[in-house]
Design a protein around this motif. Sequence first.
Motif, mmCIF file in Angstrom:
data_model
loop_
_atom_site.group_PDB
_atom_site.id
_atom_site.type_symbol
_atom_site.label_atom_id
_atom_site.label_comp_id
_atom_site.label_asym_id
_atom_site.label_seq_id
_atom_site.Cartn_x
_atom_site.Cartn_y
_atom_site.Cartn_z
ATOM 1 N N GLU A 272 50.744 35.201 35.157
ATOM 2 C CA GLU A 272 49.382 35.707 34.936
ATOM 3 C C GLU A 272 48.339 34.704 35.425
ATOM 4 O O GLU A 272 47.340 35.078 36.070
ATOM 5 N N GLU A 274 48.791 32.362 37.783
ATOM 6 C CA GLU A 274 48.831 32.340 39.238
ATOM 7 C C GLU A 274 48.064 33.513 39.832
ATOM 8 O O GLU A 274 47.376 33.377 40.848
ATOM 9 N N ALA A 275 48.180 34.665 39.174
ATOM 10 C CA ALA A 275 47.433 35.827 39.651
ATOM 11 C C ALA A 275 45.930 35.598 39.547
ATOM 12 O O ALA A 275 45.161 35.997 40.429
ATOM 13 N N ARG A 276 45.531 34.923 38.451
ATOM 14 C CA ARG A 276 44.103 34.630 38.300
ATOM 15 C C ARG A 276 43.612 33.655 39.376
ATOM 16 O O ARG A 276 42.492 33.777 39.895
ATOM 17 N N VAL A 277 44.485 32.648 39.722
ATOM 18 C CA VAL A 277 44.105 31.696 40.787
ATOM 19 C C VAL A 277 43.926 32.407 42.115
ATOM 20 O O VAL A 277 42.961 32.174 42.861
ATOM 21 N N VAL A 278 44.903 33.296 42.415
ATOM 22 C CA VAL A 278 44.811 34.051 43.662
ATOM 23 C C VAL A 278 43.549 34.906 43.669
ATOM 24 O O VAL A 278 42.836 35.009 44.687
ATOM 25 N N GLU A 279 43.266 35.494 42.510
ATOM 26 C CA GLU A 279 42.058 36.320 42.430
ATOM 27 C C GLU A 279 40.805 35.483 42.649
ATOM 28 O O GLU A 279 39.858 35.907 43.333
ATOM 29 N N SER A 280 40.822 34.257 42.068
ATOM 30 C CA SER A 280 39.639 33.381 42.237
ATOM 31 C C SER A 280 39.491 32.940 43.689
ATOM 32 O O SER A 280 38.368 32.880 44.228
ATOM 33 N N GLU A 281 40.634 32.604 44.368
ATOM 34 C CA GLU A 281 40.560 32.180 45.768
ATOM 35 C C GLU A 281 40.086 33.307 46.675
ATOM 36 O O GLU A 281 39.438 33.067 47.699
ATOM 37 N N SER A 282 40.425 34.558 46.262
ATOM 38 C CA SER A 282 39.968 35.679 47.090
ATOM 39 C C SER A 282 38.455 35.865 47.020
ATOM 40 O O SER A 282 37.867 36.536 47.880
ATOM 41 N N GLN A 283 37.836 35.280 45.980
ATOM 42 C CA GLN A 283 36.378 35.398 45.867
ATOM 43 C C GLN A 283 35.610 34.411 46.775
ATOM 44 O O GLN A 283 34.397 34.571 46.996
#
Length: 330
Positions: A272, A274-283
């Motif tokens: 969960e 890691e998914a948040r990190v990926v989501e943050s990097e996509s921003q």
Amino acid sequence: MTLDPIVSFLIIAVVVIVLMSVFLSFFPIMLWISALASGVRIGIITLVAMRLRRVVPSRIVNPLIKATKAGLGLNINQLESHFLAGGNVDRVVNALIAAQRANIPLIFERAAAIDLAGRDVLQAVQMSVNPRVIETPIVAAVAKDGIEVKVKARVTVRANIDRLVGGAGEETIIARVGEGIVTTVGSANSHKDVLENPDMISRTVLGKGLDAGTAFEILSIDIADVDVGKNIGAHLQTEQAEADKKIAQAKAEERRAMAVAQEQENKAKVVEMEARVVESESQVPLAMAEALRSGKIGVLDYMNLKNIEADTQMRSSIGKTDGPPDGKDG
């Protein structure tokens, strides 16, 4: 047409025989003569009245003859009333004669009551004279040291005439003796005490008054056999240890299952995050595009940022390839 004299004689003989049979069936002359010869005063009309009352005269007169010869002083009305009530007159008279010979106080009314109650009054009188031995089944008891002791006892009993009506039977005696054996063995500190002194069982059981309320009087209790059985204490301890082991295994399995569940939960939390990190990097690209559109940064600033990222990646790749193959310095 005249009948042959021989045929006439046979017909007359048959008629006479039939009439005599009918007459003797209602007038038991021979039984009456036997009673008179034995000193029993009874009228022939009384015997005929018995026939009318559906009473077999021989079942009353013959026992009355025996009672008279024995000096019991019974009368015909007592015997006939007992017969009509469904009792066994001959057995009651025999019991009264046996009791008189053995000096046992027994009156007709009590003997008749015992007979009507379904007990064999003659056997009871005989048991009063000659006591009976009742053998108990093997009774298993456990001493305080956990060793099983198997005991078989012989109980000598005598019939109690006064308690035959309403008194308990042999099954109660056997049950009470078995209970006394279990209590005595259970109170012993060691099974060796019981093996060394088996008479302690008979003394203790005999002193409890087990014949109270029964149709018997206990004369003695003798121990016929004493054997050592299983080690019940050790067996119970083994079963308890096995049960404790299973409980411990169940609790350990429960803790292992909880640990596995916790591990899976932690892994889920990592995924969960890691998914948040990926989501943050996509921003980040979106934010850069928004900054370019709003004029917060210029194109040259963006190009400098890209050059810095490229330079950083190049340095990282050079640092990975310049190291020794075996991972050692030098």
